[in-house]
Every structure is written in structure tokens, then in C-alpha cells.
Design a protein around this motif. Structure first.
Motif, PDB file in Angstrom:
ATOM      1  N   CYS A   1       0.857  -1.185   0.000  1.00 34.34           N
ATOM      2  CA  CYS A   1       0.000   0.000   0.000  1.00 34.34           C
ATOM      3  C   CYS A   1       0.890   1.231   0.000  1.00 34.34           C
TER       4      CYS A   1
ATOM      5  N   CYS B   1      -5.868   0.274   5.731  1.00 37.23           N
ATOM      6  CA  CYS B   1      -6.292   1.665   5.821  1.00 37.23           C
ATOM      7  C   CYS B   1      -7.373   2.005   4.795  1.00 37.23           C
TER       8      CYS B   1
ATOM      9  N   ASN C   1      -0.041   4.084   0.837  1.00 29.09           N
ATOM     10  CA  ASN C   1      -0.495   5.025   1.861  1.00 29.09           C
ATOM     11  C   ASN C   1       0.089   4.686   3.226  1.00 29.09           C
ATOM     12  N   CYS C   2      -0.049   3.409   3.617  1.00 27.56           N
ATOM     13  CA  CYS C   2       0.430   3.020   4.941  1.00 27.56           C
ATOM     14  C   CYS C   2       1.683   2.161   4.863  1.00 27.56           C
TER      15      CYS C   2
ATOM     16  N   CYS D   1      -6.310  -1.233  -0.016  1.00 25.87           N
ATOM     17  CA  CYS D   1      -5.593  -1.694   1.165  1.00 25.87           C
ATOM     18  C   CYS D   1      -6.602  -2.172   2.198  1.00 25.87           C
TER      19      CYS D   1
HETATM   20 ZN   LIG Z   1      -2.770   0.940   3.561  1.00 24.75          ZN
END
Ligand SMILES: [Zn+2]
Length: 128
Positions: A26, A66, A28-29, A63
Motif C-alpha cells: 500500500c 487503511c 499510503n500506509c 488496502c
Molecule cells: Zn494501507
């Protein structure tokens, strides 16, 4: 008499063919919890999907931690993991023949030194 019409939107999500089991990072995280999901939004009327809002739907990297979604078009690394991709540059490492076994060729010199004559019969020593 009262009729209530409820309009809304429902998104169908399912796994994308060729991406089953593909887990990617991911963005993002940072966790490896991204899965390629096909999202197909429909316009619903009285909770019944009646009109598809997207003909082909969207392929997103979703994901599971998140819930961050990213279009798979922006993830060439994920597209490279697709089985049997259109590019043809991702040959699966399955169904390959095992390496050939070593042929049992005899080592050089085999059979030599085998036919040695037995030692000559020793006559008993006589003293006298
Ligand atoms: Zn994530």
C-alpha cells in the motif's frame, strides 16, 4: 398512501481475474495489504441496482488496513504481478519441467583392474 422511493449507489466489489492472491504494498500506509479489487458502481432504485454507472468498472488497489484505494493504472509494479498479463513479459515460473537428472554414464576406467589373477598357490615349505 405513502410511497417511499430510495435512490442511491451501490458498488460491487470483486476480485479481478488474474490478480487473485496478488498482495502488493500500500502506498499510503506501507503495509503489504493491497489487493486488486474491481469496483463496479451501480445506480440503485429502491435498493435494486438498475443502471451501471461504469461500463467496465474500476480496477483499484485497495488496502485492507487503511482502506486506501489507488487505481491500478498507477501501479505498474502491481500490473507486473498479474498472471498471464497482456504484456507477455511476465512468464509464470510454474509448470516447468524439472531439471534433467544426471545420466548414469560410467566413470572412465570402469571395469579395469577387476580381473586380476589370484595369487599363485603357495606350496607348503618343507624342512628337512
Ligand atoms: Zn494501507
Amino acid at each position: 398512501m405513502c410511497l417511499i422511493f430510495t435512490c442511491g449507489e451501490h458498488t460491487f466489489r470483486k476480485e479481478v481475474e488474474g490478480y487473485e492472491g496478488v498482495v502488493c504494498q500500500c502506498h499510503n500506509c506501507g503495509n503489504y495489504a493491497g489487493h486488486v479489487i474491481k469496483s463496479n458502481p451501480w445506480f440503485t432504485f429502491c435498493f435494486i441496482p438498475v443502471i451501471p454507472l461504469s461500463v467496465h468498472g474500476y480496477h483499484d488497489v485497495v488496502c485492507h488496513i487503511c482502506n486506501f484505494a489507488q487505481p491500478v493504472e498507477n501501479r505498474p509494479d502491481v500490473q507486473a504481478m498479474k498472471r498471464g498479463g497482456e504484456g507477455g513479459n511476465n512468464v509464470p515460473m510454474q509448470n516447468q519441467a524439472p531439471p534433467p537428472q544426471q545420466a548414469g554414464a560410467p566413470p572412465a576406467g570402469w571395469g579395469q583392474g577387476q580381473g586380476q589373477a589370484p595369487p599363485q598357490g603357495q606350496a607348503p615349505m618343507r624342512y628337512g
